[in-house]
Structure formats: structure tokens, C-alpha cells
Design an enzyme around this catalytic site. Sequence first.
Site, PDB file in Angstrom:
ATOM      1  CG  ASP A 160       9.088  -8.221 -10.952  1.00 19.91           C
ATOM      2  OD1 ASP A 160       9.412  -7.161 -10.375  1.00 19.91           O
ATOM      3  OD2 ASP A 160       8.979  -8.319 -12.187  1.00 19.91           O
ATOM      4  CB  ILE A 161       7.502  -7.290  -4.638  1.00 22.49           C
ATOM      5  CG1 ILE A 161       8.856  -6.924  -4.027  1.00 22.49           C
ATOM      6  CG2 ILE A 161       7.225  -8.795  -4.484  1.00 22.49           C
ATOM      7  CD1 ILE A 161       8.951  -7.136  -2.526  1.00 22.49           C
ATOM      8  CE  LYS A 162       9.086  -3.829 -12.028  1.00 24.86           C
ATOM      9  NZ  LYS A 162       8.670  -5.224 -12.213  1.00 24.86           N
ATOM     10  NE  ARG A 163       5.059  -4.575  -2.114  1.00 21.56           N
ATOM     11  CZ  ARG A 163       4.333  -5.242  -2.984  1.00 21.56           C
ATOM     12  NH1 ARG A 163       4.492  -5.024  -4.278  1.00 21.56           N
ATOM     13  NH2 ARG A 163       3.425  -6.116  -2.598  1.00 21.56           N
TER      14      ARG A 163
END
Length: 309
Positions: free
Chosen positions: A103-106
Site C-alpha cells: 500500500d504505497i499509493k504512488r
Amino acid sequence: MIQKLITKIKQVNAPIVVGLDPMLNYIPQHIKEKAFAEFGETPAGAAEAVWQFNKEIIDNVYDLIPAVKPQIAMYEQFGVEGIKAFQKTVDYCHEKDLVVIGDIKRGDIGSTSAAYAAGHLGKTVIGSKCYSTFNEDFVTVNPYLGTDGVKPFVDVCREEKKGLFILVKTSNPSSGEFQDRIADGRPLYELVAEKVAEWGSECMSDTYSYIGAVVGATYPEIGKSLRKVMPKSFILVPGYGAQGGKGADLVHYFNEDGLGAIVNSSRGIIAAYKQEKYVSFGEINFAEASRAAVADMAADINGALENAK
């Protein structure tokens, strides 16, 4: 990798992902005391506490679930030592044959997204050698920059047979400030969902695309409509439990085959021992409380799906 996720969901009969989002106040005192005794009240001590907490939970739930979702910010707050704990968590989950959703939401301009994609899903070239660094199986991506920001991830997914979950309609209360805005007579989240379906058509397995979507459990009617817009995309559903979502709200996120969605719970599972329902386990047996919470969540979701038939 989407096929492995589907296979694992079928094996354990639980469309569940455990969010490994360990805040220090979730971690029992005995774990923190041991870590601080060795490393001090330092980032290294905090990271060690996080790692030991994660490991015990994983050991107690890995046979009940198909996937985990570590939220990288919870590790980054402890700097380099926290990132090491993140990496150890990813690697250990792979040892347990779990699918790992980073879950890095890049999401950034093309060259930056290409670097993120290489670091988290693909390979980084150093001289004559290639290295898989973080090596998650899926990551979360913010599509705000459009195709320029998403395509590098899609390209790596195609090469590596890995996957994405693209933010479409998130579970947080203020998500509507932008996501619900009307553009060309339709809510923005619906236009984003159409792009997810389009990007996903370039990366298909036998039944589902490698490119999925994030749609919060807190908006079940929206989830129902978006399921139709993205019939071949798996939906990652945050917001179960602590944010108010429950099994009965989620049936329309799934397709008629009983697949198509995987539901996340983070603090509802990893901090289950703090809830009245599981308080009898106590801090020492916190991971056993997490196991009980996973079993209850699976029963809730599967019961709702069975009742909906």
C-alpha cells in the site's frame, strides 16, 4: 499474480486481506519493552517492535488468508530502520506464500513512476545486474496524474505478471471533495473507473485483469455501480470493520462467480485484542485475538455472499 490471488482466495475461502499498518500504540507493551531494551527508544527500537508484532500476527493468521497489505507510511515514519522492517515483513509474508499488496499509493510523472514501479514491482538495473528490491506482488497507485503516471506501472505489471490497485473511490470521509465532483455530467470516480477498465484490458489473465481498483466499503451503492463499470477488475475494498463497513454492505462488490473483490481490515484485525469482543485474549495473546477476528470476518463476508444468492 492475479491468478495466484484468486487461487489463494479459493483455497482458504476467505476474500480477505489483512492490513499490516502497525502504529506503536497497537503493539503490546511486552513487545515494545523487549525491543527498547535491545535498541533503546529509537527508530531502530520502534522498527524492531513493529517487526516482532507483524511476525507474530502473520504466524497466527497466514493459513486463514490469501493476502496482506502493509501500509508503507507506518514504516517510513521510522526512517531507514522502518523501511528495513517493511522489507522483512514483505519477505516473511512471501515465505508464508501470501500475496503481498504494497500500500504505497504512488503516482507521479512518467520517469518517477517508472522508478517507483521498478523498485516495488519490477527490477532495478545496476551495471550488468538486475535486482528485485521491495518485490511486492501488487501496489496501490494514485491516478491523479493520468496515464503518464499509471502507464509505467502497467508496463511493469505486464512484464512481471504483477498487479495494481488504482484508487477510484476511497473510504475516507472527505473523498468526495474531489472524487464525487461532476465532470461531463458524471462523477469523477466513474470516469476514473472507466480508465481502470481500459488500462486493465491491456493486462488480462484468463478471467480478470492485473489492474484492479480501490473502492471503499463505506459507499456500498457506489461500489455496486462501479462493479458494472469494471467487470474484469478485482476490487480492493478498504473500510471494513473499524470504518463501519460490514459483510452485508459488500455483496455487490463481487461478481456472480463469487470473486472479483478482496476486503481489507487493518486495525480491526491487528489490534483486535483491544476490542471488547476479544479483550479476553489479553495483550499476551494478541495474535490469537487477531486469528479469531479473521475467522469472524470471513464468516461475516461469506455469510452475506451466501444469503445474497
